[in-house]
Design an enzyme around this catalytic site. Structure first.
Site, short mmCIF file in Angstrom:
data_model
loop_
_atom_site.label_atom_id
_atom_site.label_comp_id
_atom_site.label_asym_id
_atom_site.label_seq_id
_atom_site.Cartn_x
_atom_site.Cartn_y
_atom_site.Cartn_z
N HIS A 92 14.12 29.88 1.22
CA HIS A 92 14.24 30.78 2.42
C HIS A 92 15.74 31.37 2.51
CE1 HIS A 92 13.66 33.24 5.64
NE2 HIS A 92 13.27 32.37 6.57
N PHE A 130 13.96 35.56 13.31
CA PHE A 130 14.48 34.87 14.81
C PHE A 130 14.93 36.13 15.72
CE2 PHE A 130 16.45 30.71 13.10
CZ PHE A 130 15.35 30.09 13.32
N GLU A 163 1.01 33.06 11.49
CA GLU A 163 1.05 34.26 10.42
C GLU A 163 -0.35 34.21 9.67
OE1 GLU A 163 3.67 36.16 6.67
OE2 GLU A 163 3.90 34.18 7.33
N LYS A 220 8.59 31.64 -1.11
CA LYS A 220 9.73 30.72 -0.64
C LYS A 220 9.46 29.48 -1.23
CE LYS A 220 10.92 32.95 3.76
NZ LYS A 220 10.06 34.55 3.63
N CYS A 249 15.55 37.30 9.67
CA CYS A 249 14.87 37.25 8.24
C CYS A 249 13.83 38.27 8.12
CB CYS A 249 14.15 35.79 8.38
SG CYS A 249 15.17 34.31 8.99
N HIS A 254 5.48 35.80 4.67
CA HIS A 254 6.64 35.08 5.14
C HIS A 254 6.47 33.73 4.70
CE1 HIS A 254 10.55 35.46 7.11
NE2 HIS A 254 10.21 34.70 7.97
#
Length: 410
Positions: free
Chosen positions: A339, A398, A316, A334, A165, A305
């Protein structure tokens, strides 16, 4: 402004093909509205999570010509349309540039997942003689850069980044480095992803990544909300045309904003979970700020994110407060787009460019009850108009991949 701020890389063109629409204007209007794009998805009807964010009104045959509808996988189709938009926006075409000095760096993670699943079924049900000769070229992730290069005559380096991502942000940072090194004069940078197949979606659901708020898909995906329960999966493509600032100014190009800093890191911690202290993304962010020559106090806006998963938003959010304080206006787009996995960092970098260009920060869709453990100035409800001369876009993937971009006013 901190001393030592460097000249940036000019963003002269944007191309967006996302659930929020086709093109910059449609995207920006929908993102500013704060309305989610999530809808029921007939292709996922047998799954417990039967909704997603798909690109509406995308007709590959109409947009690209007949062959593209069957010869090219959808993630490639999205990328070609986005790249054509970006090139036109930048005032270029294949007859006005030296293709040997033009590079393509695009992110992708899952390649042609739909074709692979389809051809696997064909093999089992009809035998090897019926498997398509296009299987390999439709499946391979690198073909997104390959076909975009073919389409626009870009004969410089053609690369694909695969940092999950964070792929889109990694691609933009890599493209910036190609320009700084002198290898290229123009780079098409961004990412594309289209992997909303039942198999991929079932896997994401089993690992606990997806929102299960299926009673009202448009209210699923709540970044930074106390009741967040996962993200809504999406497809999208975003492409930026990047040039050295001095070259763009010399040709009289319209510069939307500058990519002034880039940082990347690895958590080296876990396959899917971010480091609980946010140590990796903090290093990436601090590196990007140092690269841009700006202080943390200079940052006015963060496109986070913000996946709407419990761990990501908390880690985050605390990291952003620790590094930047509570002054920047923080949003996660998002909530609107879903996403888009590898493409997320690219489209969010584009939205950050637009926020800087227009002095407007979009709201986070579905943010009704901010998590009290996340002490940030989270934008919700309506967009906020303010000076945005320094902004940040963060991406986590990831595998522990982290990337941060600093976008500044031209």
């Amino acid at each position: 402004m901190a001393d030592g701020r460097t000249n940036g890389t000019a963003v002269t063109g944007l191309g967006l093909v996302t659930p929020a629409g086709l093109g910059v204007e449609e995207n920006w209007e929908r993102v500013l509205s704060g309305r989610s794009c999530a809808t029921r998805d007939p292709a996922l009807g047998e799954l417990s999570v039967d909704f997603s964010c798909r690109v509406p009104g995308f007709d590959a045959g109409e947009l690209l010509g007949g062959f593209a509808g069957w010869q090219l996988e959808r993630f490639v189709q999205l990328a070609i349309v986005a790249s054509r938009m970006a090139v036109a926006d930048a005032g270029w075409d294949s007859t006005t540039w030296d293709g040997t000095r033009v590079g393509v760096v695009l992110g992708n993670s899952l390649g042609g997942a739909a074709t692979f699943a389809e051809q696997h079924d064909t093999l089992r049900e009809r035998g090897p003689e019926k498997v398509s000769p296009l299987l390999v070229t439709k499946y391979m992730p690198n073909m997104v850069a390959g076909y975009v290069a073919i389409d626009c005559g870009a004969r410089g380096p053609s690369l694909v980044t695969a940092t999950a991502c964070a792929s889109g942000a990694t691609a933009i940072g890599t493209a910036r480095d190609l320009l700084r090194s002198g290898v290229c004069d123009i780079v098409l940078a961004g990412a594309s992803e289209s992997a909303l197949t039942p198999t991929v979606m079932a896997g994401l659901c089993k690992m606990g990544a997806l929102s299960k708020s299926g009673d009202a898909p448009e209210h699923a995906g709540k970044p930074f909300d106390a009741e967040r329960d996962g993200f809504v999966a999406a497809e999208a493509a975003g492409v930026l045309v990047l040039e050295r600032e001095e070259d763009a100014r010399a040709r009289g190009a319209t510069i939307r904003a500058l990519v002034s800093g880039y940082g990347s890191s690895s958590d080296a911690h876990h396959a899917t979970a971010p480091h609980p202290d946010g140590e990796g993304i903090e290093r990436a962010l601090r590196a990007a700020l140092a690269d841009a020559g700006v202080a943390p106090s200079d940052v006015r806006h963060v496109n986070a994110h913000g996946t709407a998963t419990a761990m990501n938003d908390l880690v985050e959010g605390r990291m952003l407060r620790r590094v930047l304080g509570d002054a920047p206006l923080v949003t996660s787009t998002k909530g609107v787009t879903g996403h888009a996995l590898a493409a997320a960092g690219a489209i969010e970098a584009a939205y950050t460019v637009l926020a800087v260009q227009h002095g407007t920060v979009p709201p986070t869709a579905n943010l009704k009850n901010p998590d009290p453990a996340i002490e940030l100035d989270l934008v919700s409800g309506e967009p906020r108009t303010t000076l945005v001369d320094v902004a940040v876009s963060t991406s986590l993937g990831f595998g522990g991949h982290n990337a941060a971009l600093v976008i500044t006013a031209a």
